[in-house]
Design a protein around this motif. Structure first.
Motif, PDB file in Angstrom:
ATOM      1  N   TYR A   1      94.485  74.146  -3.235  1.00 53.08           N
ATOM      2  CA  TYR A   1      93.711  75.048  -2.118  1.00 53.08           C
ATOM      3  C   TYR A   1      92.246  74.754  -2.600  1.00 53.08           C
ATOM      4  O   TYR A   1      91.889  75.136  -3.803  1.00 53.08           O
ATOM      5  N   VAL A   2      91.235  74.306  -1.677  1.00 49.01           N
ATOM      6  CA  VAL A   2      90.014  74.475  -1.896  1.00 49.01           C
ATOM      7  C   VAL A   2      89.226  75.149  -0.923  1.00 49.01           C
ATOM      8  O   VAL A   2      89.050  74.827   0.491  1.00 49.01           O
ATOM      9  N   TYR A   3      88.560  76.217  -1.271  1.00 49.75           N
ATOM     10  CA  TYR A   3      87.776  77.124  -0.188  1.00 49.75           C
ATOM     11  C   TYR A   3      86.171  76.707  -0.679  1.00 49.75           C
ATOM     12  O   TYR A   3      85.757  76.885  -1.466  1.00 49.75           O
ATOM     13  N   CYS A   4      85.624  76.174   0.546  1.00 49.99           N
ATOM     14  CA  CYS A   4      84.375  75.715   0.135  1.00 49.99           C
ATOM     15  C   CYS A   4      83.217  76.463   1.170  1.00 49.99           C
ATOM     16  O   CYS A   4      83.603  76.663   2.176  1.00 49.99           O
ATOM     17  N   ASP A   5      82.042  76.600   0.836  1.00 48.14           N
ATOM     18  CA  ASP A   5      80.811  76.901   1.645  1.00 48.14           C
ATOM     19  C   ASP A   5      80.550  75.900   2.615  1.00 48.14           C
ATOM     20  O   ASP A   5      80.690  74.753   2.326  1.00 48.14           O
ATOM     21  N   GLU A   6      80.263  76.029   3.995  1.00 43.06           N
ATOM     22  CA  GLU A   6      79.914  75.400   4.937  1.00 43.06           C
ATOM     23  C   GLU A   6      79.073  74.283   4.459  1.00 43.06           C
ATOM     24  O   GLU A   6      78.946  73.160   5.014  1.00 43.06           O
ATOM     25  N   SER A   7      78.085  74.674   3.582  1.00 39.87           N
ATOM     26  CA  SER A   7      77.033  73.655   3.208  1.00 39.87           C
ATOM     27  C   SER A   7      77.425  72.600   2.100  1.00 39.87           C
ATOM     28  O   SER A   7      76.590  71.821   1.720  1.00 39.87           O
ATOM     29  N   SER A   8      78.728  72.779   1.649  1.00 37.52           N
ATOM     30  CA  SER A   8      79.197  71.858   0.549  1.00 37.52           C
ATOM     31  C   SER A   8      79.083  70.430   1.104  1.00 37.52           C
ATOM     32  O   SER A   8      79.584  69.974   2.009  1.00 37.52           O
ATOM     33  N   SER A   9      78.452  69.506   0.094  1.00 35.70           N
ATOM     34  CA  SER A   9      78.554  68.149   0.642  1.00 35.70           C
ATOM     35  C   SER A   9      79.949  67.399   0.079  1.00 35.70           C
ATOM     36  O   SER A   9      80.723  68.090  -0.689  1.00 35.70           O
TER      37      SER A   9
ATOM     38  N   LEU B   1      91.921  72.288   2.580  1.00 34.48           N
ATOM     39  CA  LEU B   1      90.645  72.359   2.347  1.00 34.48           C
ATOM     40  C   LEU B   1      90.112  73.463   3.449  1.00 34.48           C
ATOM     41  O   LEU B   1      90.642  73.131   4.530  1.00 34.48           O
ATOM     42  N   ALA B   2      89.574  74.631   3.118  1.00 30.78           N
ATOM     43  CA  ALA B   2      88.923  75.411   4.127  1.00 30.78           C
ATOM     44  C   ALA B   2      87.631  75.736   3.958  1.00 30.78           C
ATOM     45  O   ALA B   2      87.031  75.872   2.758  1.00 30.78           O
ATOM     46  N   MET B   3      86.844  75.355   4.876  1.00 31.21           N
ATOM     47  CA  MET B   3      85.447  75.644   4.787  1.00 31.21           C
ATOM     48  C   MET B   3      85.006  76.980   5.428  1.00 31.21           C
ATOM     49  O   MET B   3      85.716  77.440   6.423  1.00 31.21           O
ATOM     50  N   ARG B   4      84.073  77.465   4.711  1.00 25.79           N
ATOM     51  CA  ARG B   4      84.023  79.180   4.933  1.00 25.79           C
ATOM     52  C   ARG B   4      82.305  79.376   4.764  1.00 25.79           C
ATOM     53  O   ARG B   4      81.933  78.547   4.158  1.00 25.79           O
ATOM     54  N   ARG B   5      81.951  80.354   5.377  1.00 31.49           N
ATOM     55  CA  ARG B   5      80.512  80.714   5.237  1.00 31.49           C
ATOM     56  C   ARG B   5      80.242  81.867   4.027  1.00 31.49           C
ATOM     57  O   ARG B   5      80.868  83.107   4.249  1.00 31.49           O
ATOM     58  N   PHE B   6      80.226  81.269   2.687  1.00 33.30           N
ATOM     59  CA  PHE B   6      79.972  82.027   1.520  1.00 33.30           C
ATOM     60  C   PHE B   6      78.839  82.993   1.646  1.00 33.30           C
ATOM     61  O   PHE B   6      77.815  82.513   2.171  1.00 33.30           O
ATOM     62  N   GLU B   7      78.908  84.092   0.835  1.00 37.77           N
ATOM     63  CA  GLU B   7      77.775  85.028   0.717  1.00 37.77           C
ATOM     64  C   GLU B   7      77.074  84.634  -0.255  1.00 37.77           C
ATOM     65  O   GLU B   7      76.119  85.615  -0.786  1.00 37.77           O
ATOM     66  N   SER B   8      77.089  83.396  -1.006  1.00 40.45           N
ATOM     67  CA  SER B   8      76.402  83.114  -2.384  1.00 40.45           C
ATOM     68  C   SER B   8      74.968  83.199  -2.081  1.00 40.45           C
ATOM     69  O   SER B   8      74.479  82.685  -1.063  1.00 40.45           O
ATOM     70  N   ARG B   9      74.089  83.216  -3.203  1.00 43.23           N
ATOM     71  CA  ARG B   9      72.692  83.196  -2.988  1.00 43.23           C
ATOM     72  C   ARG B   9      72.184  81.599  -2.691  1.00 43.23           C
ATOM     73  O   ARG B   9      71.372  81.313  -1.957  1.00 43.23           O
TER      74      ARG B   9
END
Lengths: 125, 348
Positions: free
Chosen positions: B55-63, B95-103
């Motif tokens: 399982y990979v949870y990624c921020d939407e901005s991930s390349s 693969l799950a694309m999410r909007r992460f709260e990271s800086r």
């Protein structure tokens, strides 16, 4: 001669016992006892063919002990013993690096390096 | 100080969410959707030993480059922990694309630059490994490692708990030998189907199946071969039915098939198809090839309107005994006018 060798071995074991207990104290604070015990056992398992004396290290969630090794080390030369421990510490660091890059090793370097130097001196005496 | 308390509160809420998730996917989702509240990550990945699910949870901005790096590194760490060489083709990627709260947000050329990977261990057994991943160098410090180790402990413990619950549910539902539904589960399902059918006046058929001359197989070849015969019949039954039909082991060498929304004439066709399939599929017993046969009894609503599911089963049982009396290896169906003996004989 044999007595001198045994004394040197016991001194080395004491030194590495202190070192490993310091590593245990610092790393268990970071990742917990059971995970650390698992990593140490994994490391011993992978290098014990090369350094069989390491099989005498006892590891559990309660900590790491070299007591069994004390009674089993008469036949080993201090140089072999030192090399075994050096190999073990190096492999342990590699395990930490594989999991957390330098996060764990950064915390340990100040503890480990002086003791390794002390062991080197002890051997060269 | 305020930051530390905020982080501890967040850590506590993540651990609670993991703890409250009953099932494996819920545990992973609880972590995957919340870890960016606590860590500056672009991805969270977890590779499970059982079934090799990644399982990979990624921020939407991930390349794409970054995600590939995460996948490769998670597999590499897993191999290091387990000592197993993993062929990437064996792995099921989710693969799950999410909007992460990271800086930090990724860019089109972001690459994996730092990570923390920890084994998921429970009672000394490796369940998998989990990783925090960033496109910044030295993104994680000692406190991040401490927090992540607490989270992975909780994940491993909740996963183990969910495995135990799931195997208990499995035992309560399936027959351990044939992997068909067991009698207990059958009673629940039939009760429900029977109620739905009588309330909505929908057709419903059941087929009682019994292996002919089963006792001599056990006596002659032993119980292991008898078990093989049961598994053989179970497999043919499963393969002969529609995906909404329900088949269960009724007890001993008897099986019961539920055919929802099925009229008597169609149920008899299905039963006959099963009979023929069993008759023509040989089973290796010892050094011999044996062609087993079965007898089948069919009962159906609205051909009859039984008062209870027990009465419904009894009707199918009467038809089954009729098939046995007529010489076995045949399908009989229950005829209400000639109760208590079923007279409809289809084959032979």
């Amino acid at each position: 001669m044999r007595k001198k060798k045994t004394t040197a071995n016991l001194d080395l074991i004491d030194l590495y016992s202190r070192l490993l207990n310091e590593i245990w104290g610092k790393v268990s604070e970071l990742i917990g006892e059971s995970l650390l015990a698992f990593l140490i056992l994994l490391t011993i398992d992978r290098i014990s063919d090369k350094f069989p004396i390491l099989r005498e290290i006892r590891v559990s969630e309660a900590g790491i002990s070299l007591e069994t090794m004390r009674s089993q080390c008469q036949d080993a030369s201090p140089e072999d013993l030192h090399r075994s421990f050096q190999g073990f510490v190096k492999s342990l660091f590699n395990s930490f690096t594989a999991l957390a890059a330098n996060v764990i090793n950064r915390e340990l370097l100040s503890t480990v390096l002086p003791k390794l130097r002390e062991a080197e001196k002890m051997i060269s005496r | 100080m305020r930051i530390i308390f905020k982080n501890l509160r967040t850590l506590w809420s993540i651990i609670n969410a993991i703890n409250a998730s009953g099932e494996l996917t819920g545990i992973i989702e609880a972590a995957g959707s919340r870890l960016s509240h606590l860590f500056d990550i672009l991805a969270f990945s977890i590779l499970l030993k059982k079934d090799l699910d990644l399982y990979v949870y990624c921020d939407e901005s991930s390349s794409r480059l970054f995600v590939d790096g995460v996948v490769q590194n998670t597999i590499k760490t897993f191999s290091f922990i387990t000592g197993e060489r993993i062929n990437p083709e064996q792995i099921t990627k989710r693969l799950a694309m999410r909007r992460f709260e990271s800086r930090w947000k990724g860019t089109s050329d972001s690459r994996l630059k730092s990570y923390i990977s920890l084994p998921l261990i429970n009672e000394g057994k490796v369940l998998g490994c989990a990783s925090l991943n960033s496109d910044h160098t030295n993104a994680f410090d000692a406190q991040a490692l401490q927090f992540f180790s607490l989270i992975t402990y909780q994940m491993a413990s909740s996963m183990k708990h969910s495995q135990i619950i799931s195997s208990m549910k499995d035992m309560a539902t399936y027959d351990t030998l044939t992997r068909l539904y067991n009698r207990r589960h059958l009673d629940q399902v039939l009760e429900e189907e029977f109620r739905n059918s009588t309330l909505s006046k929908q057709p419903l058929a059941i087929v009682m199946v019994d292996i002919d001359h089963f006792k001599p197989i056990n006596d002659r070849y032993g119980h292991d071969e008898g078990d093989k015969a049961l598994i053989h019949i179970a497999s043919i039954l499963k393969g002969s039915l529609r995906n909404y039909d329900i088949v269960s082991r009724f007890g001993g060498e008897e099986f019961l098939v539920i055919l929802p929304k099925t009229l008597m004439k169609d149920a008899v066709v299905i039963a006959e198809r099963i009979r023929r399939s069993v008759e023509t599929t040989p089973l290796s017993v010892g050094d011999e090839k044996v062609n087993l046969t079965i007898s089948l009894g069919v009962a159906a609503i609205p051909a009859i309107w039984p008062d209870s599911k027990e009465e419904f089963i009894k009707c199918a049982d009467i038809a089954l005994y009729e098939a046995k009396d007529k010489g076995r290896n045949r399908v009989c169906f229950y005829v209400p006018t000639q109760h208590p003996v079923a007279k409809g004989v289809l084959s032979r």
